[in-house]
Design a protein around this motif. Structure first.
Motif, mmCIF file in Angstrom:
data_model
loop_
_atom_site.group_PDB
_atom_site.id
_atom_site.type_symbol
_atom_site.label_atom_id
_atom_site.label_comp_id
_atom_site.label_asym_id
_atom_site.label_seq_id
_atom_site.Cartn_x
_atom_site.Cartn_y
_atom_site.Cartn_z
ATOM 1 N N ASP A 1 -8.327 -41.437 24.939
ATOM 2 C CA ASP A 1 -6.928 -41.727 25.277
ATOM 3 C C ASP A 1 -6.081 -41.468 24.025
ATOM 4 N N LYS B 1 -14.142 -46.469 24.340
ATOM 5 C CA LYS B 1 -12.805 -45.897 24.486
ATOM 6 C C LYS B 1 -12.226 -45.592 23.107
ATOM 7 N N GLN C 1 -8.818 -44.385 21.188
ATOM 8 C CA GLN C 1 -7.374 -44.277 21.356
ATOM 9 C C GLN C 1 -6.733 -43.781 20.067
ATOM 10 N N ARG D 1 -2.627 -43.182 18.462
ATOM 11 C CA ARG D 1 -1.187 -43.294 18.683
ATOM 12 C C ARG D 1 -0.437 -43.068 17.372
#
Length: 452
Positions: free
Chosen positions: A336, A371, A373, A375
């Motif tokens: 993600d 997971k 991630q 950002r």
């Protein structure tokens, strides 16, 4: 001596000021004026006698002279010798003070004909003309008695102060000596290797500051000793683990080589045997490289070649590389990450950081989800790797960045993370980037690593 001299001068000046005041009082009480033509007439004898009686009780005597230097009045036969030079100064309005003069007395007044006295000669004027001169004096013996009493008081005060100073100095010296002795005993304990020693701190002086510094030093030494002990224990454990880890692949490789040497391995199994030797060799290389990498990073022997690159593409490649290992554990890797996530870092070291964290998540997760991630945040980029594996306890979290530490001893024989250095390397590399890495975990529920 200086104090006595200053005090003596002060006594004389005070006496002269007092004599001036007496002189002004007796003149004001005794002087007479003619109201008709407003002229000076003289002094009232009865008033002078009254003042003479009062002043005699205080050992003060006076005489009054007219402008022709004739004596108008003298208390108790007191006379004063005024020189021509003194008389001229008096005419100019000057007040004369002398410490010692020789004055003659009536035999009914003093036991001695020539007692020592201190005198004030003061002129008085009316309508700008001198009308009288007052000579007023007192016995020097009176001043000497006062001086003697002051000196005696000073000596008594000095003796008392000296005794008090000695007593206070003794107790202060004793207190300081005792505190220094405690510090000496404590230093001897440190010299013997006992760092778990503290000195009592009291007061706000330099010795107290020294005691606090000593306590800080011993605390730091004790912490260093404990840390060295922990590191030594982990080093020993690591050497044992490394020897165990190396023995298995070396034994496997040696067995296969012997089989090939004596041609006891069937032709159809030779390829599989060669692949097995390659896997074990790679395992040994990883073990050695991890140690070499950590030492280089720890001693700042690596160069950081930072540049801007797309972290999303790097993490996608990482997902593909580790997907086989994840499937072997029954895990699934989910990515993600925002598209074109630009990051400024050393490319190879960034890959190493994310690889080690993700590999650690795979190692401690079975049949679960991992997971990753990424950002963009203020002043940088932030990455998270979350798993729902076995998690860690508070004790394990406190030691997770330590080298040679393994959170799960039962997994030390797996083919991933053999050295116990993966997360220690991650921590050092993130710090070299000026970043920050944190970890949150709940035992039995999973773990989240956050890298800024």
């Amino acid at each position: 001596e200086t104090v006595v001299q200053v005090t003596n001068n002060t006594l004389y000046h005070n006496t002269w000021n007092q004599l001036k005041s007496y002189s002004d009082s007796l003149v004001q009480d005794s002087i007479r004026y003619d109201p008709a033509n407003r002229s000076f007439e003289g002094f009232a004898t009865d008033s002078l006698q009254t003042n003479a009686s009062l002043l005699t009780r205080q050992h003060v005597h006076f005489a009054i002279y007219d402008t022709a230097q004739r004596q108008i009045y003298a208390s108790n036969g007191f006379t004063s010798t005024i020189t021509k030079d003194q008389w001229n100064k008096l005419k100019d309005g000057e007040v004369l003070c002398t410490k010692v003069t020789m004055a003659k007395f009536d035999h009914q007044v003093a036991d001695t004909k020539t007692p020592e006295m201190t005198e004030v000669l003061k002129p008085y004027f009316y309508k700008g003309k001198m009308v009288a001169v007052v000579s007023i004096a007192t016995l020097i013996s009176t001043i000497k008695e006062n001086m003697h009493q002051i000196v005696l008081n000073l000596l008594v005060a000095f003796v008392i102060a000296a005794l008090l100073t000695l007593a206070v100095s003794y107790f202060l010296a004793r207190s300081i000596t005792q505190r220094i002795e405690r510090l000496q005993k404590a230093t001897h304990e440190v010299a013997r290797g006992n760092y778990n020693v503290q000195v009592a701190t009291e007061g706000k002086d330099e010795i107290n500051d020294l005691a606090q510094s000593f306590n800080t030093m011993t605390k730091s030494l004790e912490e260093s000793r404990q840390e060295m002990h922990r590191q030594e224990e982990r080093r020993r454990q690591f050497m044992a683990d490394a020897a165990h880890e190396m023995r298995t692949p070396l034994t496997t490789i040696n067995g296969i080589l012997e089989g090939l040497e004596y041609d006891v391995i069937p032709e159809e199994d030779k390829q599989h045997s060669i692949q097995l030797m390659q896997n074990e060799t790679r395992r040994l290389i990883r073990l050695v490289n991890d140690n070499l990498d950590y030492e280089k990073i720890r001693t700042n022997q690596i160069s950081m070649e930072r540049k801007v690159f797309d972290a999303a593409a790097v993490l996608a490649n990482l997902q593909e590389q580790l997907s086989k290992k994840a499937r072997a554990q029954g895990d699934r890797i989910e990515l993600d990450v925002t598209s074109e996530l630009r990051v400024y870092a050393d490319y190879d070291r960034f890959v190493q950081i994310m690889f080690n964290i993700t590999q650690n998540a795979i190692q401690f997760t079975q049949n679960g989800l991992i997971k990753i991630q990424g950002r963009k945040v203020a002043d940088g980029s932030q990455f998270k790797v979350t798993d729902n594996g076995i998690g860690m306890t508070k004790e394990q979290l406190a030691n997770i960045w330590e080298r040679y530490y393994k959170a799960d001893r039962s997994r030390m024989n797996t083919k991933y993370g053999e050295s116990g250095l993966g997360l220690a390397i991650v921590h050092q590399l993130v710090l070299l980037h000026g970043g920050k890495v944190t970890v949150e975990s709940k035992y039995g529920q999973g773990t989240t690593f956050t890298v800024f």
